[in-house]
Design a protein around this motif. Structure first.
Motif, PDB file in Angstrom:
ATOM      1  N   VAL A 132       0.788  -1.303  -0.089  1.00 45.47           N
ATOM      2  CA  VAL A 132      -0.052   0.125  -0.095  1.00 45.47           C
ATOM      3  C   VAL A 132       0.783   1.137  -0.071  1.00 45.47           C
ATOM      4  O   VAL A 132       0.612   2.156  -0.626  1.00 45.47           O
ATOM      5  CB  VAL A 132      -0.905  -0.005   1.183  1.00 45.47           C
ATOM      6  CG1 VAL A 132      -1.807   1.430   1.356  1.00 45.47           C
ATOM      7  CG2 VAL A 132      -2.042  -1.054   0.977  1.00 45.47           C
ATOM      8  N   TRP A 136      -0.120   0.334  -3.916  1.00 47.60           N
ATOM      9  CA  TRP A 136      -1.192  -0.518  -4.160  1.00 47.60           C
ATOM     10  C   TRP A 136      -2.447  -0.205  -3.466  1.00 47.60           C
ATOM     11  O   TRP A 136      -2.326   0.520  -2.467  1.00 47.60           O
ATOM     12  CB  TRP A 136      -0.594  -1.897  -4.041  1.00 47.60           C
ATOM     13  CG  TRP A 136       0.253  -2.563  -4.842  1.00 47.60           C
ATOM     14  CD1 TRP A 136       1.701  -1.754  -5.226  1.00 47.60           C
ATOM     15  CD2 TRP A 136       0.629  -3.667  -5.502  1.00 47.60           C
ATOM     16  NE1 TRP A 136       2.523  -2.421  -6.035  1.00 47.60           N
ATOM     17  CE2 TRP A 136       1.967  -3.660  -5.977  1.00 47.60           C
ATOM     18  CE3 TRP A 136      -0.118  -4.860  -5.353  1.00 47.60           C
ATOM     19  CZ2 TRP A 136       2.496  -4.837  -6.909  1.00 47.60           C
ATOM     20  CZ3 TRP A 136       0.374  -5.744  -6.146  1.00 47.60           C
ATOM     21  CH2 TRP A 136       1.553  -5.834  -6.815  1.00 47.60           C
ATOM     22  N   ARG A 137      -3.398  -0.883  -4.108  1.00 46.39           N
ATOM     23  CA  ARG A 137      -4.582  -0.726  -3.538  1.00 46.39           C
ATOM     24  C   ARG A 137      -5.218  -1.979  -2.550  1.00 46.39           C
ATOM     25  O   ARG A 137      -4.768  -3.303  -2.843  1.00 46.39           O
ATOM     26  CB  ARG A 137      -6.196  -0.646  -4.286  1.00 46.39           C
ATOM     27  CG  ARG A 137      -5.932   0.506  -5.371  1.00 46.39           C
ATOM     28  CD  ARG A 137      -7.095   0.781  -6.258  1.00 46.39           C
ATOM     29  NE  ARG A 137      -7.838  -0.567  -6.466  1.00 46.39           N
ATOM     30  CZ  ARG A 137      -7.970  -1.062  -7.794  1.00 46.39           C
ATOM     31  NH1 ARG A 137      -7.036  -0.332  -8.659  1.00 46.39           N
ATOM     32  NH2 ARG A 137      -8.244  -1.938  -8.164  1.00 46.39           N
ATOM     33  N   ARG A 138      -5.639  -1.622  -1.466  1.00 46.01           N
ATOM     34  CA  ARG A 138      -6.213  -2.782  -0.570  1.00 46.01           C
ATOM     35  C   ARG A 138      -7.843  -2.659  -0.660  1.00 46.01           C
ATOM     36  O   ARG A 138      -8.307  -1.635  -0.325  1.00 46.01           O
ATOM     37  CB  ARG A 138      -5.541  -2.524   1.108  1.00 46.01           C
ATOM     38  CG  ARG A 138      -6.072  -3.446   1.901  1.00 46.01           C
ATOM     39  CD  ARG A 138      -5.547  -3.180   3.371  1.00 46.01           C
ATOM     40  NE  ARG A 138      -4.533  -2.127   3.530  1.00 46.01           N
ATOM     41  CZ  ARG A 138      -3.584  -2.281   4.367  1.00 46.01           C
ATOM     42  NH1 ARG A 138      -3.399  -3.519   5.323  1.00 46.01           N
ATOM     43  NH2 ARG A 138      -2.933  -1.244   4.377  1.00 46.01           N
ATOM     44  N   GLU A 139      -8.286  -3.972  -0.560  1.00 49.43           N
ATOM     45  CA  GLU A 139      -9.691  -4.235  -0.376  1.00 49.43           C
ATOM     46  C   GLU A 139     -10.140  -5.282  -0.029  1.00 49.43           C
ATOM     47  O   GLU A 139      -9.595  -6.207  -0.213  1.00 49.43           O
ATOM     48  CB  GLU A 139     -10.592  -3.768  -1.752  1.00 49.43           C
ATOM     49  CG  GLU A 139     -10.361  -4.718  -2.863  1.00 49.43           C
ATOM     50  CD  GLU A 139     -11.127  -4.398  -4.273  1.00 49.43           C
ATOM     51  OE1 GLU A 139     -12.147  -5.180  -4.523  1.00 49.43           O
ATOM     52  OE2 GLU A 139     -10.657  -3.410  -4.892  1.00 49.43           O
ATOM     53  N   SER A 150      -1.666  -0.675  -8.483  1.00 51.54           N
ATOM     54  CA  SER A 150      -2.379   0.739  -9.031  1.00 51.54           C
ATOM     55  C   SER A 150      -2.787   0.772 -10.661  1.00 51.54           C
ATOM     56  O   SER A 150      -2.075   0.216 -11.268  1.00 51.54           O
ATOM     57  CB  SER A 150      -1.471   2.097  -8.508  1.00 51.54           C
ATOM     58  OG  SER A 150      -2.148   2.995  -9.170  1.00 51.54           O
ATOM     59  N   TYR A 162      -8.216  -5.367 -12.796  1.00 51.17           N
ATOM     60  CA  TYR A 162      -7.309  -5.578 -12.022  1.00 51.17           C
ATOM     61  C   TYR A 162      -5.977  -6.114 -12.727  1.00 51.17           C
ATOM     62  O   TYR A 162      -6.059  -7.013 -13.480  1.00 51.17           O
ATOM     63  CB  TYR A 162      -7.704  -6.542 -10.906  1.00 51.17           C
ATOM     64  CG  TYR A 162      -8.785  -6.075  -9.996  1.00 51.17           C
ATOM     65  CD1 TYR A 162      -8.301  -5.557  -8.702  1.00 51.17           C
ATOM     66  CD2 TYR A 162     -10.082  -5.980 -10.271  1.00 51.17           C
ATOM     67  CE1 TYR A 162      -9.528  -5.238  -7.788  1.00 51.17           C
ATOM     68  CE2 TYR A 162     -11.136  -5.661  -9.537  1.00 51.17           C
ATOM     69  CZ  TYR A 162     -10.746  -4.978  -8.250  1.00 51.17           C
ATOM     70  OH  TYR A 162     -11.567  -4.695  -7.389  1.00 51.17           O
ATOM     71  N   THR A 165      -2.116  -9.121  -8.647  1.00 51.71           N
ATOM     72  CA  THR A 165      -2.939  -9.210  -7.138  1.00 51.71           C
ATOM     73  C   THR A 165      -2.606 -10.139  -6.331  1.00 51.71           C
ATOM     74  O   THR A 165      -2.326 -11.392  -6.708  1.00 51.71           O
ATOM     75  CB  THR A 165      -4.380  -9.243  -7.748  1.00 51.71           C
ATOM     76  OG1 THR A 165      -4.870  -8.243  -8.575  1.00 51.71           O
ATOM     77  CG2 THR A 165      -5.457  -9.176  -6.524  1.00 51.71           C
TER      78      THR A 165
END
Length: 188
Positions: A132, A136-139, A150, A162, A165
């Motif tokens: 992150v 990078w994205r966290r979900e 990203s 995406y 991942t």
């Protein structure tokens, strides 16, 4: 690096078709009873399993972390796998495996990437935070916690946008070149 979305999509469609035909197969009846039976696929349905924390017996390999039908599909087009140590940034997890599938007899960047590794809760949090911090994205998802590159820096994406991942579950982490690719990592 570019990846082959059309081959990836074809593999997903073929895997789905094989699984659907397996689910619909029944006992022979009438004139079908005399036909030679066709072996049914024994691979599990490719889904993430966020609650399972115990790995199957043996060590994960490029040929065991994804369904056997997918391995056969790759091999049928001349692809082989290169196994590497599983990495999340600077963190190396030697008990895991990261696989690059492709045709290495020619110079190409058309490959598929899959990985699986056991991970401690502490290492998972550290790895997620490091990713992150790099953008990078966290979900949260029903399958587990996803950390994906990203959209501004990804080279190739799946149908949902995406790219590379990671999926973190209870005691394990999966990796693929797209979120949809995570569905093929069945080892958990």
């Amino acid at each position: 690096m570019t990846r082959t979305p059309s081959l990836f999509a074809a593999v997903l469609v073929l895997t789905g078709t094989l699984l659907a035909s397996t689910a619909c197969a029944g006992a022979p009846s009438g004139s079908d009873a005399a036909q030679t039976p066709t072996p049914l696929a024994t691979s599990p349905t490719p889904t993430a399993s966020p609650t399972q924390s115990t790995a199957p017996a043996g060590d994960p390999t490029c040929e065991t972390i994804i369904p056997a039908t997918t391995v056969a599909d790759f091999e049928s087009v001349g692809w082989t796998a290169r196994a590497e140590t599983f990495r999340i940034g600077e963190l190396e997890i030697p008990e895991g495996v990261q696989c690059v599938w492709g045709d290495f007899t020619t110079a190409t960047d058309h490959v598929q990437i899959y990985g699986w590794a056991p991970i401690t809760a502490e290492d998972a949090v550290d790895a997620q935070n490091a990713l992150v911090a790099q953008g990078w994205r966290r979900e949260e998802t029903p399958e587990g916690l996803i950390v994906t590159e990203s959209a501004d820096t990804t080279v190739a994406t799946d149908d949902e946008g995406y790219g590379l991942t990671y999926l973190f579950g209870d005691g394990w982490v999966k990796y693929a070149d797209t979120k949809q690719g995570l569905l093929l990592v069945t080892w958990s």
